[in-house]
Design a protein around this motif. Structure first.
Motif, short mmCIF file in Angstrom:
data_model
loop_
_atom_site.label_atom_id
_atom_site.label_comp_id
_atom_site.label_asym_id
_atom_site.label_seq_id
_atom_site.Cartn_x
_atom_site.Cartn_y
_atom_site.Cartn_z
N LYS A 290 0.87 -1.18 0.00
CA LYS A 290 0.00 0.00 0.00
C LYS A 290 0.91 1.22 0.00
O LYS A 290 1.42 1.64 1.04
N TRP A 291 1.08 1.76 -1.19
CA TRP A 291 2.10 2.78 -1.41
C TRP A 291 1.84 4.09 -0.68
O TRP A 291 2.77 4.86 -0.44
N PHE A 292 0.60 4.40 -0.36
CA PHE A 292 0.26 5.70 0.22
C PHE A 292 -0.15 5.62 1.68
O PHE A 292 -0.84 6.50 2.20
N SER A 293 0.25 4.57 2.35
CA SER A 293 -0.05 4.43 3.77
C SER A 293 1.04 3.62 4.44
O SER A 293 1.84 2.95 3.77
N GLY A 294 1.08 3.68 5.76
CA GLY A 294 2.07 2.91 6.52
C GLY A 294 3.49 3.38 6.27
O GLY A 294 3.75 4.56 6.00
N THR A 295 4.42 2.45 6.34
CA THR A 295 5.84 2.79 6.22
C THR A 295 6.27 3.12 4.80
O THR A 295 7.31 3.74 4.59
N LEU A 296 5.46 2.72 3.80
CA LEU A 296 5.84 2.94 2.41
C LEU A 296 5.53 4.35 1.92
O LEU A 296 6.02 4.75 0.86
N VAL A 297 4.71 5.10 2.65
CA VAL A 297 4.27 6.40 2.14
C VAL A 297 5.45 7.36 1.97
O VAL A 297 5.52 8.11 0.99
N LEU A 298 6.40 7.34 2.91
CA LEU A 298 7.56 8.22 2.79
C LEU A 298 8.44 7.82 1.60
O LEU A 298 8.98 8.68 0.90
N PHE A 299 8.55 6.50 1.38
CA PHE A 299 9.30 6.03 0.22
C PHE A 299 8.67 6.54 -1.08
O PHE A 299 9.37 6.98 -2.00
N THR A 300 7.34 6.50 -1.15
CA THR A 300 6.63 6.98 -2.33
C THR A 300 6.82 8.48 -2.50
O THR A 300 7.02 8.97 -3.63
N LEU A 301 6.76 9.23 -1.42
CA LEU A 301 6.97 10.68 -1.48
C LEU A 301 8.38 11.00 -1.97
O LEU A 301 8.56 11.91 -2.78
N ILE A 302 9.36 10.26 -1.46
CA ILE A 302 10.75 10.48 -1.87
C ILE A 302 10.91 10.17 -3.36
O ILE A 302 11.52 10.94 -4.11
#
Length: 348
Positions: free
Chosen positions: A204-216
């Motif tokens: 889930k790219w826009f929630s949890g721990t992955l959201v910052l990775f997606t933003l970066i």
């Protein structure tokens, strides 16, 4: 000419003559230049007294220069400088925008240490900066080096690389939201079909721990075209003779980059890093548009400092506390920038 002016004129002429004698006798160049500047100043006063000018020519020139600067400075003072000073003062106050302002001292700053949302926002912002700055710098430099070569359709690829920076943020975040959609996006579809990732384990790219990775990842993609242009300007300022001489000495591609390209781009890199760092600390629109969902509200895992400042100011109307957070952000950016400047100075 009245007696006062005559006496003043004689005094100034005498002083000017004394300075001329000192100038002729002085051997130290720094002291001599200082005496020359002082003598020229006295001579201007002599001319002013003789002509009975109320305003000297130099003053008139200064007034003309200030008249050109004034409109921009007034706008800066009214819309930037005054609000900044007021925000500094407000950080030590309690105010909801309508009731009376009360002094609370350092209470707003003490509250920061126990505010879990502020700590999360600070942590997220620092992670975002640490992840975005080096990746963007490396990607933009690599892109600039490739597109500085004589490649087919170089102009087209330069335009395509720069396009994400000038494109509408709303449009490109909408596209990214569809591409990385948890159930309908092509990225997760490929993970499901090609890599056989189970449906319930798809990221889930826009929630949890992955959201910052997606933003970066999004920020690197959006901004690398702009900094590519800056690096291209730096690369084109490097003399081709340096590469020719290195080639004659048997230097390979990596050695040319290490000993010619990178040192010559040091000033450009310094500018890129400083501007990138400041912009990353101020991130707001990308986070809200990409991870804010339909209502524009960020989860704790995606909250950044500027969003938390906005939330406290305009959702909770705690203007004093939001100003305190803004001061923390200001000090953080100032300290990081000063460290960068000091590091650059030590390299000289």
């Amino acid at each position: 000419m009245d007696e006062k002016r005559v006496a003043l004129l004689k005094s100034l002429e005498s002083k000017s003559a004394d300075l001329l004698v000192q100038i002729q006798k002085e051997d130290n160049m720094k002291k001599k230049q200082k005496l020359i500047a002082e003598q020229q100043h006295v001579q201007r006063q002599v001319v002013k007294v003789r002509s009975n000018q109320k305003i000297s020519k130099d003053t008139k020139k200064d007034l003309v220069a200030y008249s050109f600067i004034a409109p921009n400075f007034i706008g800066f003072a009214v819309f930037t400088l005054v609000p900044i000073v007021f925000a500094f003062i407000l950080a030590f106050m309690n105010w909801d925008g309508s009731n009376e302002i009360t002094l609370v001292g350092f209470d707003n700053f003490k509250k920061l240490f126990t505010d879990t949302f502020f700590i999360a926002a600070l942590k997220n912002t620092i992670i975002y900066v640490i992840g975005t700055v080096p990746l963007t710098m490396v990607a933009s430099l690599a892109l600039a080096i490739v597109l500085n070569q004589k490649v087919i359709a170089r102009g087209f690829f330069r335009t395509v690389s720069f396009f994400p920076y000038v494109a509408s943020l709303v449009a490109i975040t909408a596209v990214w939201s569809m591409i990385f959609h948890p159930s309908k996006g092509p990225v997760n579809y490929l993970l499901l079909t090609l890599f056989k990732v189970p449906q319930d384990q798809l990221p889930k790219w826009f929630s949890g721990t992955l959201v910052l990775f997606t933003l970066i990842l999004f920020s690197v993609w959006k901004y690398m075209g702009y900094y590519m242009v800056i690096y291209l300007a730096g690369l084109q300022g490097i003399s081709a003779e340096l590469y020719e001489a290195a080639g004659l000495d048997g230097a390979n591609t990596w050695q040319k980059f290490k000993y010619i390209t990178w040192p010559q781009l040091r000033t450009t890199t310094f500018f890129v890093v400083v501007m990138l760092t400041i912009n990353c600390f101020k991130v707001y629109d990308i986070a809200v548009m990409l991870a804010g969902g339909g209502d524009g509200k960020l989860s704790t895992s995606a909250t950044v400092l500027v969003y938390y400042i906005y939330q406290n100011a305009f959702n909770y109307w705690d203007l004093g506390y939001s100003s305190a957070i803004a001061m923390v952000l200001f000090v953080l950016v100032l300290v990081v920038t000063m460290i960068q400047f000091k590091y650059e100075k030590n390299l000289d």
